[in-house]
Every structure is written in C-alpha cells, then in structure tokens.
Motif scaffolding. Structure first.
Motif, PDB file in Angstrom:
ATOM      1  N   ILE A 291       0.604  -0.882  -0.211  1.00 19.29           N
ATOM      2  CA  ILE A 291      -0.078   0.157   0.378  1.00 19.29           C
ATOM      3  C   ILE A 291       0.879   0.855  -0.073  1.00 19.29           C
ATOM      4  CG2 ILE A 291      -2.158   1.424   0.924  1.00 19.29           C
ATOM      5  CD1 ILE A 291      -2.780  -1.300   2.295  1.00 19.29           C
ATOM      6  N   SER A 292       1.572   1.005   0.500  1.00 18.97           N
ATOM      7  CA  SER A 292       2.510   2.409   0.772  1.00 18.97           C
ATOM      8  C   SER A 292       3.968   2.086  -0.801  1.00 18.97           C
ATOM      9  CB  SER A 292       4.052   2.449   2.035  1.00 18.97           C
ATOM     10  OG  SER A 292       4.790   1.059   1.431  1.00 18.97           O
ATOM     11  N   PHE A 298      -5.832   1.752  -2.593  1.00 14.68           N
ATOM     12  CA  PHE A 298      -6.282   0.389  -3.530  1.00 14.68           C
ATOM     13  C   PHE A 298      -8.032   0.492  -3.925  1.00 14.68           C
ATOM     14  CE2 PHE A 298      -3.063  -2.675  -3.061  1.00 14.68           C
ATOM     15  CZ  PHE A 298      -1.877  -1.454  -2.747  1.00 14.68           C
ATOM     16  N   THR A 299      -8.770   0.802  -2.609  1.00 11.04           N
ATOM     17  CA  THR A 299     -10.512   0.757  -3.257  1.00 11.04           C
ATOM     18  C   THR A 299     -10.462   1.285  -4.035  1.00 11.04           C
ATOM     19  OG1 THR A 299     -10.271   0.629  -0.562  1.00 11.04           O
ATOM     20  CG2 THR A 299     -12.418   1.321  -1.669  1.00 11.04           C
ATOM     21  N   PHE A 301      -9.574   3.130  -6.205  1.00 10.32           N
ATOM     22  CA  PHE A 301      -8.330   3.032  -7.794  1.00 10.32           C
ATOM     23  C   PHE A 301      -8.896   1.530  -8.290  1.00 10.32           C
ATOM     24  CE2 PHE A 301      -4.800   2.039 -10.335  1.00 10.32           C
ATOM     25  CZ  PHE A 301      -4.313   2.857 -11.077  1.00 10.32           C
ATOM     26  N   ALA A 302      -9.192   0.415  -6.992  1.00  8.01           N
ATOM     27  CA  ALA A 302      -9.816  -0.398  -7.527  1.00  8.01           C
ATOM     28  C   ALA A 302     -11.462   0.152  -8.747  1.00  8.01           C
ATOM     29  CB  ALA A 302     -10.325  -1.377  -6.849  1.00  8.01           C
ATOM     30  N   GLU A 303     -11.702   0.888  -8.117  1.00 13.06           N
ATOM     31  CA  GLU A 303     -13.210   0.912  -8.571  1.00 13.06           C
ATOM     32  C   GLU A 303     -13.191   1.274  -9.862  1.00 13.06           C
ATOM     33  OE1 GLU A 303     -15.072   2.712  -5.620  1.00 13.06           O
ATOM     34  OE2 GLU A 303     -15.680   1.356  -4.071  1.00 13.06           O
ATOM     35  N   GLU A 304     -12.092   2.652 -10.043  1.00  9.14           N
ATOM     36  CA  GLU A 304     -11.763   3.163 -11.064  1.00  9.14           C
ATOM     37  C   GLU A 304     -11.186   1.800 -12.543  1.00  9.14           C
ATOM     38  OE1 GLU A 304      -9.696   6.787 -12.238  1.00  9.14           O
ATOM     39  OE2 GLU A 304      -9.180   5.712 -10.872  1.00  9.14           O
ATOM     40  N   LEU A 324      -9.881  -5.059 -15.163  1.00  7.50           N
ATOM     41  CA  LEU A 324     -10.016  -6.240 -13.920  1.00  7.50           C
ATOM     42  C   LEU A 324      -9.770  -6.995 -13.193  1.00  7.50           C
ATOM     43  CD1 LEU A 324     -13.329  -6.980 -16.163  1.00  7.50           C
ATOM     44  CD2 LEU A 324     -13.564  -5.041 -15.155  1.00  7.50           C
ATOM     45  N   LYS A 325      -8.713  -7.559 -13.474  1.00  7.22           N
ATOM     46  CA  LYS A 325      -7.862  -8.846 -12.416  1.00  7.22           C
ATOM     47  C   LYS A 325      -6.894  -7.835 -11.816  1.00  7.22           C
ATOM     48  CE  LYS A 325      -3.602 -11.500 -13.477  1.00  7.22           C
ATOM     49  NZ  LYS A 325      -4.105 -12.907 -12.255  1.00  7.22           N
ATOM     50  N   VAL A 326      -6.882  -6.642 -12.359  1.00  9.06           N
ATOM     51  CA  VAL A 326      -6.394  -5.819 -11.573  1.00  9.06           C
ATOM     52  C   VAL A 326      -7.202  -5.176  -9.924  1.00  9.06           C
ATOM     53  CG1 VAL A 326      -4.876  -3.443 -11.099  1.00  9.06           C
ATOM     54  CG2 VAL A 326      -4.419  -5.124 -12.946  1.00  9.06           C
ATOM     55  N   ALA A 327      -7.808  -5.264 -10.807  1.00  8.82           N
ATOM     56  CA  ALA A 327      -8.659  -4.197  -9.996  1.00  8.82           C
ATOM     57  C   ALA A 327      -9.346  -5.055  -8.473  1.00  8.82           C
ATOM     58  CB  ALA A 327     -10.614  -3.948 -10.602  1.00  8.82           C
ATOM     59  N   ARG A 328      -9.898  -6.990  -9.298  1.00 10.70           N
ATOM     60  CA  ARG A 328      -9.872  -7.310  -8.181  1.00 10.70           C
ATOM     61  C   ARG A 328      -8.522  -7.742  -7.114  1.00 10.70           C
ATOM     62  NH1 ARG A 328     -12.549  -9.771 -12.577  1.00 10.70           N
ATOM     63  NH2 ARG A 328     -10.915 -11.027 -13.443  1.00 10.70           N
ATOM     64  N   PHE A 329      -7.842  -7.387  -7.336  1.00  8.31           N
ATOM     65  CA  PHE A 329      -6.466  -8.225  -7.025  1.00  8.31           C
ATOM     66  C   PHE A 329      -6.559  -7.021  -5.376  1.00  8.31           C
ATOM     67  CE2 PHE A 329      -1.794  -6.462  -5.548  1.00  8.31           C
ATOM     68  CZ  PHE A 329      -1.586  -8.056  -4.667  1.00  8.31           C
ATOM     69  N   LEU A 330      -6.709  -5.852  -6.171  1.00  8.22           N
ATOM     70  CA  LEU A 330      -6.433  -4.818  -5.114  1.00  8.22           C
ATOM     71  C   LEU A 330      -7.827  -4.323  -4.044  1.00  8.22           C
ATOM     72  CD1 LEU A 330      -5.922  -1.890  -7.569  1.00  8.22           C
ATOM     73  CD2 LEU A 330      -4.213  -2.694  -6.310  1.00  8.22           C
ATOM     74  N   SER A 331      -8.668  -4.758  -4.699  1.00  4.75           N
ATOM     75  CA  SER A 331     -10.066  -4.874  -3.966  1.00  4.75           C
ATOM     76  C   SER A 331      -9.722  -5.960  -2.661  1.00  4.75           C
ATOM     77  CB  SER A 331     -10.884  -5.619  -4.428  1.00  4.75           C
ATOM     78  OG  SER A 331     -11.967  -4.625  -5.331  1.00  4.75           O
ATOM     79  N   GLY A 332      -9.109  -7.252  -3.530  1.00  4.79           N
ATOM     80  CA  GLY A 332      -8.872  -8.757  -2.441  1.00  4.79           C
ATOM     81  C   GLY A 332      -7.774  -7.956  -1.111  1.00  4.79           C
ATOM     82  N   TRP A 333      -6.880  -7.526  -1.497  1.00  2.00           N
ATOM     83  CA  TRP A 333      -5.584  -6.909  -0.482  1.00  2.00           C
ATOM     84  C   TRP A 333      -6.161  -5.899   0.820  1.00  2.00           C
ATOM     85  CZ3 TRP A 333      -0.230  -8.480  -1.162  1.00  2.00           C
ATOM     86  CH2 TRP A 333       0.295  -8.301  -0.890  1.00  2.00           C
TER      87      TRP A 333
END
Length: 624
Positions: A291-292, A298-299, A301-304, A324-333
């Motif tokens: 995150i740093s 993350f949240t 940017f995942a929506e964007e 979409l793959k990156v978005a799902r990863f960011l939401s999970g992280w």
C-alpha cells in the motif's frame, strides 16, 4: 458414551436405503450419521473405499431431513462425482415410492447454451456473460426474465434432475439453464453441487440467496472432505504479476493515460523492490508495504479500474481484461486483514515480479458457515487424523464427533510394509542414496507378479532415481511435469495394457495418477510410496507451520507432517478398490517408523516393519 446410547436408540430407525439392506459397516456409519444429524452435531468420518459412504451418508441424512423439513446439501470437489449422489437419491425415490425433489447445481459456464459464450472458459466467460446480461444481449436470459410461471418443477416431469436435463429442457424453451436451475433450488429437498457454491465469498453469497434457506435448516454432506481446507485456501488467495500490470497499462492507454501511467509506475515499483533479490527468491512483506509502495488508494483505484475494464471489454469485444484482474487483486488486498501471508516473488526468468496474498487458515471462511449449519457430515477415505480437519475448518469441538472406520475388505487381501532401509530426507539426497532406492525398488518389483506403481514425493526425486532404475525388461512408464490430460490418459492406458507382463509406473504422490484414478483388479498389484510427499519448505509452508504452532501448538503436525502422510495414504489407496482386489503397499522411508509419521497412518493398516520386504511379498502372493 452419551452419543453411543443415542446411536443404539436409533437402531430400529427405518432408513431410506435403495438396496435390500446395508452392510454391517454401512449400518454402523448410518446410525452414527443419523444420531449426529438428529442431535445437531457435526460428524467427521474416515471411511475407506468400499464402505459405501455415499449411500450411507445420503440415506441416513435424507431419512432425517425429509421428516424434519430441512434441506440436504451434498457438495463434492468435482462434477464427475455428482452422478453417484444423483443415482442414490433416484434409487431411494424409486424403492420407497417417494418424490424427493433433487437438483444438481453446477457453475454457470458448464450450463451455458449461448453459441458464443459457451466457447469461452473461466474469466472470459463470466465477463462476457455479465456484459450480455447487463446489456440485455442474451436472448436466453431475456426469455427467462419474461417467463411468468410460478414454478419450473412441472416443466421436468421428474423429481431427480441432473444439470444435463436442466440444460436440455431450458434449451428447448430457449431460456438460460443456470437461471432455471436456480429457480429449482428453493423448493428442492436435495441439492447436489460443488464446494465453491458454499465455501466461496462471492459464489457462496449468491448461492445462499438462491437457496432461500437459513443454514440452520440445512444439513450438509461434504464428500471427499480431505480436499476442503486447501480448496478454501485457494479461493481466498490472490496474486498479481508485473506482466498483468503492464497488460492493464496497455489496455488503459487509450482510455485514460493517467491511469495507464500509474499502472506502469506500480510495475516499476515492484521491479525496484525485487532488484535486491535473487531470481526465484521469495520475501515476506507486510500488507501495508504494498500500500505504501503504490501511488494510489487501493479501494478507489480498484473501482476506477473496474469501470475502465468494462469499458475496454465493450470497445474491444474481447472476453477478458487485465484491468479487471488488477481491480480484483486490489480489492482483495485492501480487505486482507487476518491470517494471511503477504510476499513478493522474483521469478526465475529474472524479469517478472509478483506479489501474493496466501490464506493460512481456511477457518476464516468456513468456521461461521459450520456454526450456522444445523449439521454437517464430512466424509472421505483419507480423513485422518480427524482432529486436524476439525481444527483447520473451525468446527466447534463440543458439537463435533470424530470416527475412523476400518476397511470393509478382508484384511488378508492387503499387505502393508514399511521398509526403513532408505530415505529421501534432504540430508541424504545424494546419488548413492538414489541408487540404493532404485535397488530396493528393483527387489520389490521382482517379487510382484504384475503391475507396480511407484509414487515419489517430487519430480526432482523421481528423476534422480530414474537413471538407476532397471526392472529386467519390464516396461517402465514415467509421468512428467505439465503433461496434458490426453498424455496422462495415454500413459495410464499403456500401463494397464501391460499388466500381463508386469509394468512399472513412476508417478508423483499428489499428482493426477495418484488421486481420483482407479486401478481395478490386475491393473495394479502393488504401490510403493518412496519417501514422504512433504510440501516444499517455502515461505508459505513456513508461515502455515508458524501460524498453527502459535494458534494451537500443532504447526508441524497440521502444516507439514499430516498433510504429507495423507498424500501418501491417497496414493497407497489406489491398490485395493474392491473386495476382490489383492495388493501390496510398501512405504519406503525410515521416517514412516517415527512416531509423528506412524501415528498419522490409518489405524487398521497394521504395517509390518522390515528391511527385507521380498519374502513377505512372495509369501503374500503365494497364498493368493
């Protein structure tokens, strides 16, 4: 003692059984299942092949659920295992003249009849399906929405409905088979499906809404339950590579250059961190580290990225998007508080870097589910020690009963040997030890009048022993990494067809040839387990050991030893698959005599420990 009294009190219960009468071990299992289910308890049952566990579990549970007005949910790890459950319910219905509403519910992609969408798999399918439904471009889904019938059950004219029947009927009326099957769930007495329908954050929530039942009104049967902990771990784990970030940056370039630049920057950030690492190295990080490192929230940017990903799919006409793959990863992280391992991995190619979140404790998902269920029956032929599965899945010890049943097959049909003269311990892995292992294998194979399968702990050990292998002209078939299904099928067919001369198979424990494959009759007369199929001592394995050591003082047992022995037992179980089979199991490693490994073996094996297995094997076959 209290449960035993209750079990005996149910001895006169008339079970809904499809055959004339249950065998002794089946009746014992059915009584314990019925007692546990009626008392609202969970049962963990180690029931070896031949126990008739599918008939026993469904019969006992269904006898209770139909009378109590509850729903029976039967879950297995593979669609191919649903057929047996469907046949059991159909047989019960026919014999007892009952209407037991039963539906097999499988994933959407396995039911789709749309000519374009059904060609796709995985993420590509689900993204296209979602887009077509949102844009009302799927005629099958639109026709379903316009259908005003109050129930779909009369459409079928039968009570036990497989997913193939749903597909055929729904296709005939040009409606979505998945949605039609979903409509059947709320009125079903029995639902047969996959683990993911309940034990998955996203799919589980959708399934429970469609089921329209409180879990307190559901009795769950988990078939092949030894698979469940790892299945849950996988479904709540995430990873992302620099390759995916760069692909997402390319997709975003024509839509939002600023987002594209941020994704490229994120990729470079990972490469900079990995610059101090050696190729192939893994390094633990804190969740907050990533995150740093990355220059965005993350949240948000995942929506964007999700919005951009859908826009990219719309404009490109493609079936999947890295955005979409990156978005799902960011939401999970962003949501990964809890017992997870976070780490960075510098690939051996010297160019790619990935970050991952690996789940350590499956109970973070399953504990709440089991606490809400009226009762659960977990059954498998490899479910020892039961206490481990209870603890890994978070079942309440006060309402969990653990039972280990012996094999129903004649004990004289099986010979189990432990040969402690060699080992695959890392400290002994040298050419001289591999040559000694090959020598032991040569002696064992020479004493077996037919096919022998040799299961190794890894491909590294297999290919280290292979140069020394010499079986006096017997055909030798070798499993290799990354073999295609048709290649595996070809090896299996050739191995079986050489049973008259006695072939040898080299395979890996835990692989496709050691689990889920039957070798009936003369197809396999002996299985040799070389070494112990322990997990690689990587970051993930170490983290699991440390976590369970801290949580309950059983890190080495639950995170390392017991899962390895379970793999060995699974492989050994290929030999005896029916009451007429005879065979030899050889555990070839000194560690099987050590208490912590020996205690994890099935109690009814009663192995002979010897450094000279040949006389025992010859005597066994001479007595045949």
């Amino acid at each position: 003692m209290e449960l035993l009294k209750k079990v005996l009190s149910y001895f006169c219960v008339e079970f809904l059984f499809r055959h004339r009468s249950p065998r002794r071990v089946q009746k014992e299992l059915m009584l314990e299942i019925y007692a546990a289910v009626k008392e609202g308890k969970h049962l963990i049952a180690h029931a070896p092949t031949g126990t008739g566990k599918t008939d026993a579990t469904i019969s006992a549970a269904l006898t209770y659920t139909l009378d109590a007005g509850k729903t029976l949910l039967f879950l297995s790890p593979k669609i191919s295992q649903h057929e047996m459950a469907l046949n059991v319910v159909a047989g019960i219905s026919k014999k007892h003249s009952l209407t037991v509403k039963t539906v097999e519910f499988v994933g959407k992609q396995y039911m789709c009849v749309h000519p374009l969408a059904r060609r796709l798999k995985g993420e590509e399918f689900y993204e296209l399906c979602k887009r077509m439904r949102e844009k009302e471009l799927c005629p099958y889904y639109c026709n379903y929405l316009e259908d005003e019938r109050s129930s779909f059950w009369p459409l079928f004219g039968q009570s036990v409905i497989s997913h193939d029947v749903v597909i055929a009927k729904a296709d005939a009326i040009e409606e979505c088979p998945y949605e039609v099957a979903s409509e059947l769930l709320s009125d079903a007495d029995v639902v047969i499906g996959d683990y993911y329908h309940l034990f998955s954050p996203r799919s589980g929530e959708v399934f429970r809404k469609k089921l329209s039942k409180k879990l307190s009104d559901v009795v769950l049967i988990v078939d092949e339950a030894h698979n469940l902990p790892d299945r849950i771990r996988r479904v709540i784990s995430y990873s992302l590579s620099t390759k995916a970030l760069e692909s997402a940056a390319k997709e975003a370039a024509g839509l939002d250059p600023e987002v594209s630049a941020l994704l490229r920057e994120a990729s470079e950030d990972l490469k900079n961190v990995a610059s101090s690492m050696a190729p192939g190295e893994e390094r633990a990080i804190d969740r907050a580290d990533l995150i740093s490192w990355w220059p965005f929230d993350f949240t948000s940017f995942a929506e964007e990225l999700e919005d951009l990903g859908r826009e990219y799919l719309e404009l490109s006409g493609k079936g999947k998007s890295a955005l979409l793959k990156v978005a799902r990863f960011l939401s999970g992280w962003a949501e990964s508080e809890g017992p997870f391992l976070h780490y960075i991995h510098f690939w051996k190619d010297g160019a790619t870097v990935s970050v991952a979140r690996k789940a350590l404790d499956p109970s973070v998902l399953s504990e709440e589910i089991f606490s809400e269920l009226h009762s659960a029956v977990l059954v498998s032929g490899t479910l020892t020690p039961g206490e481990m599965y209870r603890d890994l899945l978070g079942l309440d010890p006060s309402r969990t009963v653990i039972r280990e049943y012996p094999s129903p097959f004649p004990r004289e049909n099986r010979l189990v040997l432990i040969v402690p003269s060699v080992t695959t311990r890392y400290s002994r892995r040298r050419p001289s030890e591999f040559e000694r292992i090959a020598g032991e294998l040569r002696r064992i194979v020479s004493a077996v009048p037919g096919n022998v399968a040799v299961f190794f702990p890894s491909y590294d050990v297999l290919f280290s022993v292979l140069p020394f292998a010499d079986f006096a002209g017997r055909p030798l078939f070798v499993q290799k990494p990354d073999m295609k299904p048709e290649e595996v099928a070809s090896i299996l067919s050739s191995f079986r067809s050489n049973s008259s001369v006695g072939a040898v198979l080299f395979a890996v424990a835990g692989g496709s040839l050691s689990e889920g494959v039957d070798y009936p009759g003369s197809d396999l007369l002996a299985a040799v387990i070389v070494g112990i199929p322990l997990a690689e001592m990587n970051l993930e394995t170490k983290a699991i050991i440390e976590y369970f050591e801290e949580k309950m003082g059983k890190g080495w047992a639950y995170g390392y030893i017991y899962p390895a022995v379970a793999k060995a037992v699974q492989a050994a179980g290929r030999v005896i698959r029916s009451e007429n089979d005879r065979g030899v199991i050889v555990l070839l490693d000194e560690r099987y005599t050590w208490k912590n490994y020996y205690s994890a073996l099935p109690r009814d094996w009663d192995p002979v420990i010897t450094e000279d297995p040949v006389p025992y094997i010859r005597r066994f076959w001479n007595q045949s």
